[in-house]
Each structure stands twice: as C-alpha cells, then as structure tokens.
Write an enzyme that holds these catalytic residues in place. Structure first.
Site, mmCIF file in Angstrom:
data_model
loop_
_atom_site.group_PDB
_atom_site.id
_atom_site.type_symbol
_atom_site.label_atom_id
_atom_site.label_comp_id
_atom_site.label_asym_id
_atom_site.label_seq_id
_atom_site.Cartn_x
_atom_site.Cartn_y
_atom_site.Cartn_z
ATOM 1 N N GLY A 1 0.822 -1.200 0.000
ATOM 2 C CA GLY A 1 0.000 0.000 0.000
ATOM 3 C C GLY A 1 0.857 1.251 0.000
ATOM 4 N N GLY B 1 2.563 2.499 5.290
ATOM 5 C CA GLY B 1 3.497 1.393 5.531
ATOM 6 C C GLY B 1 4.612 1.756 6.487
ATOM 7 C CD GLU C 1 4.639 -5.182 -3.729
ATOM 8 O OE1 GLU C 1 3.761 -4.995 -4.589
ATOM 9 O OE2 GLU C 1 5.023 -6.322 -3.371
ATOM 10 C CB CYS D 1 3.691 -0.358 -6.871
ATOM 11 S SG CYS D 1 4.207 -2.045 -7.194
#
Length: 460
Positions: free
Chosen positions: A212, A217, A233, A267
């Site tokens: 996320g 994170g 990640e 991402c």
C-alpha cells in the site's frame, strides 16, 4: 456493514459484515492456539496437497474470479483474466518451492574447538502473519501474501483493501474448501484504520506483510512490536530511458502497456519517460497516436484497455495534478479530460517542470510524462533524483548504452527493452529507499516468513 461497489459506475455489488475489535481478538487467539500446538502443525506434504487442491479449485472458478476483479477493482477483463491465471500459477509456485525449501550444513572442524561436531540448519515458520493488502491486484496480491504463509506453515490473518474485499473473501473460502483449517487462514474485514493498525502492531504478530501507500506502511513499520519482521511494498514514479538507438517500432507498445495498464494504478507503472532529443519528436508522435487509440470503457467488456480509477477522489486528484502541471509549463500532447466520475482520458504530458507533482510523486493514474535529454548521464541522474526507487527501464539497441543505464539506474530491477511494470511471480520484487522494505516474490516471501534454527551434534 461494508457496501462493495463496482469501480466503474459505483453500482453496489454486495454488502458484507465487517469485523470489530472483539473479532480481531478471537482471530488472533485462534491463530495463536494452532501455532502453539507444534504437534498439530501440518506436514509439508499436507501443505503441498492443500495448495494443489486450492489451485484446482481456483481453475474451476477462473471466470468468476476474473469478472470479480474487473467489477470491484476496475481492471479491464482481459487483464483480470491474466491476473487470475497468475494467481493460480502463484499457488503452484508456493507448492513447488517446498521441494527445495531446506536448511544447510554449517561446516565444523575448522578449529580445534569445533572438532567432532556436525551442524545443520532447519527452517521453521516464524509465527502469525498479518497481511494487509492493496486494491490494484485484489487476487494476485492476496496470493503473494497468503500462499507463502500456507506453504511454510504460518497462520495468516489477511486484511484486504476495503474497496476490493470480495476477491480475498472468495480466495480464503477456497483455501478452506481445499482443506486448510480455518485458524490457519482468516480474513479481517474492516474500514477502521485504527483496527488495521491494531492487527499489524499486536505483539503476537511475528511478520507483517504490507502492500500500500508509503505513508501508511512506514508508519506501521515504526510501531511494530519488538522482534516483529516486516515486508513493505510501496511504489514510485518509475523511469524509462529511450535511447536514440532504440527501435521505435518495438518500443511504443511496451511503454504504453507499462504506463496505462490498469489505468496506471500499479506500483511500478511507467511514469517518467526520458527520450533522446534526436528521436523525441518521432517518439512522441508515435506514442500519442497509440495512446489515442486506447479504449477507455467499462472494464467488464472484453475490448476495454483502460478502466476506471478505484475511487472518484482519485480521479479528482489525478485531474488536479495534470492541471497543475499544465499551469506550470507542461504541454498537453493528448488526453487530460474527465470522462466520468472515475475515468480519465489516457494522458501524455511533455516536459513538465522538475518540481511538478507529476514529476516527483507517484501519479497512480493513466498519465505519462515525456522529457527530452541529450546527455545519458544527465537523464540517469534525473531518473535517480527522487526518494523513491523501484523498477526502471532502458530501451536501446546499443548494448553499451543499455548496460551503462542498467548499471547506473537506482532500481531494484532494470528492464532492457521491456516496460517498468514487467513482473513474474517468482522473481525478486522490491522497492528501494522509500519504496519498500524487504523482498517480495513467492520464494523470497517464504524465506522471510521462516527463521533458521541450527542444530549441532557432538560425536563421541
């Protein structure tokens, strides 16, 4: 109750029960009980059998799973089918990896004190895994977080994104149908960020898998209980360098796929494209022509290439960032218009300012920016200038240029003549610096979810 809607038109799909603090406590206790009972741990052959049956069950539900990805997540159906196939293969990958998942011999006898001894390591499950997932690959990301835990024997509690919980719920139901007892794999459904934080930071959690935003994170990472390991990640503004030696006839398609796959909500989506000035006009003309042919429509249709953003506010944000870039001097080559509450025209911007948000932050939308360069080292320096770093690309037929860029780009992976978004599920996948922590990819996650124990024997 949580109302799940279609990403494209916001039409309700389902209403599902959410979990509260009491439910979280029950699930943590259940996971803790099965992990504490070492005699009850499932043997590797049993875990392999469960994973094989799970993959077969997923194959039987392939069409349903793909359509559900398209509806709740907004990914175009052809790409949702690919995601489903990858998820099935990922479950097989986890089972296959167990055949070679082992410890190692530690050499003894290298000093007088170590004579007459034999030592080796084994790999043990680390403990309870908390998996907090993202919306953009609502099935395959869950597989990447849950299948390794099942394979190595960790109980796992998985919290899907509140926008896309149905794929996760269906997957976990199939896990149980495949024979894994419920305490070993449980869902946690909540929109309450404080409850999600309680799951991640509970002292009984041994490993946090988070996919996320970097803000969330790294915040969770800072609050983990002592001893808890983690893998984060996040994302970045992935760069691609297009050298003047590149074959433009073979460059445009992978760049378009890398930039507009899932409306840029990836991402490692290609965002910043550095093109040598000698070919910049030709490249831009070809890129714009291809982007203008992209079909933006309902993701449930078989010929849709670009679908919606996950929420109206995300479309608002991307539209605002594009407008700011144009006000700051960028040129609009194509796109930029709002098509609906959740969809935008695929957009190409030329030479936005270095400090524009589209140049320094992850857009996570259907937009790429093209920058001209004349000096390769300067382009590499600009590509490396951000605090995020994940995957990068270089397109070149000149091998010296390709290898120099691959060597100098600050990225965990550099693709030569392939888009930044390229990934196979068994390869290492990791963000650097603000983009992540630890290494993803099914075999790498399996290693992270275990710990080595050395056993030493003294011979008489």
């Amino acid at each position: 109750m949580l109302t799940v809607v279609q990403a494209f038109d916001r039409a309700p799909i389902a209403e599902i029960e959410t979990d509260d603090a009491a439910a979280l406590e029950r699930k943590l206790q259940a996971a803790g009980r099965v992990f504490a009972d070492r005699d009850g741990w499932l043997k590797p052959h049993r875990r392999i059998a469960i994973l094989r049956k799970l993959a077969a069950l997923m194959e039987g539900r392939r069409d349903h799973l793909a359509m559900q990805i398209a509806r709740e997540g907004g990914k175009p159906l052809p790409d949702a089918i690919i995601e489903t196939n990858r998820a099935i293969d990922g479950v097989h990958n986890a089972a296959d990896e167990l055949r070679n998942f082992a410890g190692r011999e530690i050499p003894m006898g290298l000093s007088p004190a170590a004579e007459d001894r034999w030592a080796f390591t084994t790999r043990e499950p680390i403990g309870i895994v908390a998996a907090i997932s993202a919306f953009n690959h609502p099935l395959n990301l869950i597989v990447h977080q849950v299948a390794p835990a099942i394979a190595v024997g960790c109980p796992v509690i998985v919290k899907p994104a509140a926008t896309t919980p149905l794929s996760c719920i269906d997957f976990v139901a199939l896990v149980r149908e495949a024979g894994l007892p419920e305490p070993w794999c449980q869902t946690f459904i909540t929109q309450d960020n404080a409850l999600a934080e309680s799951l991640a930071t509970d002292s009984r959690i041994a490993f946090l898998s988070f996919i996320g935003s970097s803000r969330v994170g790294w915040s969770l990472h800072s609050k983990l209980a002592p001893g808890t390991r983690s893998a984060l990640e996040h994302g970045g503004a992935a760069p691609a360098i297009v050298d003047r030696s590149a074959d433009l006839g073979r460059v445009i398609e992978p760049i378009v796929k890398g930039g507009y796959y899932h409306a840029g909500q990836v991402c490692v989506s290609t965002q910043r494209i550095f093109v040598h000035a000698d070919i910049a006009d030709d490249f831009t003309q070809r890129l714009v022509a291809r982007v203008e042919k992209l079909r933006t429509a309902d993701p449930a249709l078989g010929d849709t290439e670009v679908g919606p953003l996950i929420l109206p506010r995300e479309a608002d944000r991307v539209e605002r960032w594009i407008a700011e870039a144009l006000e700051g001097g960028a040129t609009l080559a194509t796109g930029g218009k709002r098509l609906s509450e959740t969809t935008l025209e695929p957009t190409v911007l030329l030479d936005p300012a270095a400090d524009a948000r589209v140049s320094v932050l992850e857009v996570f939308g259907p937009m790429v920016a093209v920058y001209r360069y004349t000096d390769l080292n300067a382009a590499i320096g600009q590509a490396n200038a951000l605090p995020t770093a994940f995957q990068a690309s270089v397109f070149a037929q000149d091998i010296d240029v390709a290898l120099r860029a691959a060597d100098r780009l600050d990225a965990s992976a550099v693709m030569i003549n392939d888009p930044t978004a390229f990934r196979t599920d068994w390869m290492p996948f990791a963000g650097r610096r603000e983009s992540g922590y630890g290494t993803g990819g099914i075999p790498y996650t399996m290693r992270d979810m275990t710990q080595e124990k050395m056993i030493m024997m003294r011979r008489s």
